[in-house]
Scaffold this motif. Structure first.
Motif, PDB file in Angstrom:
ATOM      1  N   MET A 151       0.847  -1.187   0.000  1.00 17.90           N
ATOM      2  CA  MET A 151       0.000   0.000   0.000  1.00 17.90           C
ATOM      3  C   MET A 151       0.884   1.239   0.000  1.00 17.90           C
ATOM      4  N   TYR A 152       0.563   2.193  -0.847  1.00 13.87           N
ATOM      5  CA  TYR A 152       1.302   3.449  -0.932  1.00 13.87           C
ATOM      6  C   TYR A 152       0.514   4.529  -0.189  1.00 13.87           C
ATOM      7  N   SER A 153       1.104   5.077   0.861  1.00 12.56           N
ATOM      8  CA  SER A 153       0.463   6.121   1.652  1.00 12.56           C
ATOM      9  C   SER A 153       1.165   7.441   1.385  1.00 12.56           C
ATOM     10  N   ARG A 154       0.456   8.376   0.784  1.00 15.80           N
ATOM     11  CA  ARG A 154       1.055   9.647   0.365  1.00 15.80           C
ATOM     12  C   ARG A 154       1.163  10.616   1.534  1.00 15.80           C
ATOM     13  N   ASN A 155       2.369  10.800   2.032  1.00 20.69           N
ATOM     14  CA  ASN A 155       2.640  11.796   3.069  1.00 20.69           C
ATOM     15  C   ASN A 155       4.096  12.218   2.886  1.00 20.69           C
ATOM     16  N   ALA A 156       4.313  13.187   2.003  1.00 22.30           N
ATOM     17  CA  ALA A 156       5.667  13.518   1.558  1.00 22.30           C
ATOM     18  C   ALA A 156       6.576  14.006   2.679  1.00 22.30           C
ATOM     19  N   PHE A 157       5.984  14.597   3.736  1.00 19.49           N
ATOM     20  CA  PHE A 157       6.798  15.164   4.816  1.00 19.49           C
ATOM     21  C   PHE A 157       6.799  14.300   6.075  1.00 19.49           C
ATOM     22  N   LEU A 158       6.000  13.232   6.086  1.00 17.54           N
ATOM     23  CA  LEU A 158       5.857  12.310   7.216  1.00 17.54           C
ATOM     24  C   LEU A 158       5.090  12.938   8.383  1.00 17.54           C
ATOM     25  N   VAL A 159       5.330  14.222   8.659  1.00 18.87           N
ATOM     26  CA  VAL A 159       4.587  14.903   9.722  1.00 18.87           C
ATOM     27  C   VAL A 159       3.306  15.502   9.142  1.00 18.87           C
ATOM     28  N   ASP A 160       2.487  16.113  10.015  1.00 18.45           N
ATOM     29  CA  ASP A 160       1.161  16.569   9.609  1.00 18.45           C
ATOM     30  C   ASP A 160       1.165  17.932   8.916  1.00 18.45           C
ATOM     31  N   ILE A 161       0.242  18.082   7.990  1.00 22.32           N
ATOM     32  CA  ILE A 161      -0.111  19.391   7.443  1.00 22.32           C
ATOM     33  C   ILE A 161      -1.598  19.591   7.735  1.00 22.32           C
ATOM     34  N   THR A 162      -1.918  20.627   8.486  1.00 24.36           N
ATOM     35  CA  THR A 162      -3.314  20.890   8.851  1.00 24.36           C
ATOM     36  C   THR A 162      -3.767  22.214   8.239  1.00 24.36           C
ATOM     37  N   LYS A 163      -5.054  22.328   8.004  1.00 27.15           N
ATOM     38  CA  LYS A 163      -5.613  23.561   7.455  1.00 27.15           C
ATOM     39  C   LYS A 163      -6.281  24.332   8.579  1.00 27.15           C
ATOM     40  N   GLU A 164      -5.826  25.562   8.788  1.00 27.42           N
ATOM     41  CA  GLU A 164      -6.337  26.393   9.864  1.00 27.42           C
ATOM     42  C   GLU A 164      -6.596  27.802   9.331  1.00 27.42           C
ATOM     43  N   LYS A 165      -7.867  28.182   9.293  1.00 23.74           N
ATOM     44  CA  LYS A 165      -8.260  29.501   8.789  1.00 23.74           C
ATOM     45  C   LYS A 165      -7.696  29.745   7.393  1.00 23.74           C
ATOM     46  N   SER A 166      -7.888  28.760   6.538  1.00 23.34           N
ATOM     47  CA  SER A 166      -7.466  28.796   5.132  1.00 23.34           C
ATOM     48  C   SER A 166      -5.954  28.788   4.944  1.00 23.34           C
TER      49      SER A 166
END
Length: 206
Positions: free
Chosen positions: A1-16
């Motif tokens: 299975m290929y899991s796409r997470n290029a930075f390994l850590v999280d990217i979250t969306k906050e107030k656009s």
């Protein structure tokens, strides 16, 4: 299975705004923990800027910045991952591998041909004594971080052998219209097949 997470850590969306959180790793963890074998890979995306950069701010702890030294950010993200491995992964059940850094060939002075346009026209691999680029800094950082992990993580050392394969990139043929130059990605079949062979042998022996 290929899991796409290029930075390994999280990217979250906050107030656009898209925030790269260097000390958060919750987004993919549940999926990772259901696996028997984990193979991590990063670095390629850490130098992207402008439209190719998938985040607007970078955060470590409570500090948010518009940008920061990418090597520093890369190392912080790796240490977040390895802390999670030490704290949360049962390595008696789960085998963990980390693919080494895939090198590029943008600077022809590294192999003594400053007159060249990057990797264009190169048709033969280097002999080891021909390559003068020295140690790959992201690979050195990766080795140092993995060296501090208490649990077993197998590093697939692909960097040095791939540095010799200046002939393996798409060059001008990476774009159907022959516009631009690609000395980062690899032709297939090619070098990534060698990486897969090394992974297979490591899996058999581990």
């Amino acid at each position: 299975m290929y899991s796409r997470n290029a930075f390994l850590v999280d990217i979250t969306k906050e107030k656009s705004r898209r925030v790269l959180k260097l000390n958060k790793i919750g987004g993919s963890v549940k999926q990772w923990l259901s696996s028997d074998i984990l193979i991590f890979d990063t670095w390629h995306w850490w130098l992207h800027t402008g439209r190719k950069q998938p985040w607007d701010l970078v955060q470590y702890g409570k500090v948010r910045l518009k940008d920061m030294d990418r090597m520093v950010a890369y190392e912080k993200a790796l240490r977040t991952l390895t802390r999670w491995i030490d704290q949360s992964v049962n390595t008696k059940r789960v085998k963990i591998f980390f693919q080494g850094v895939s090198p590029d060939h943008w600077n022809a002075t590294q192999w003594g041909k400053p007159e060249l346009q990057r990797c264009s026209g190169e048709r033969q691999p280097f002999r080891p004594e021909m390559y003068g680029g020295g140690r790959n800094l992201p690979e050195s950082i990766l080795e140092n971080v993995l060296g501090a992990v208490r649990k077993p993580v197998h590093l697939l050392k692909i960097t040095a052998l791939s540095q010799l394969r200046v002939d393996g990139h798409p060059s001008i043929y990476g774009n159907p219209r022959k516009i631009g130059m690609d000395c980062t990605h690899w032709c297939l079949p090619g070098i990534p097949d060698v990486w897969n062979q090394l992974l297979k042998e490591t899996l058999i022996r581990s």
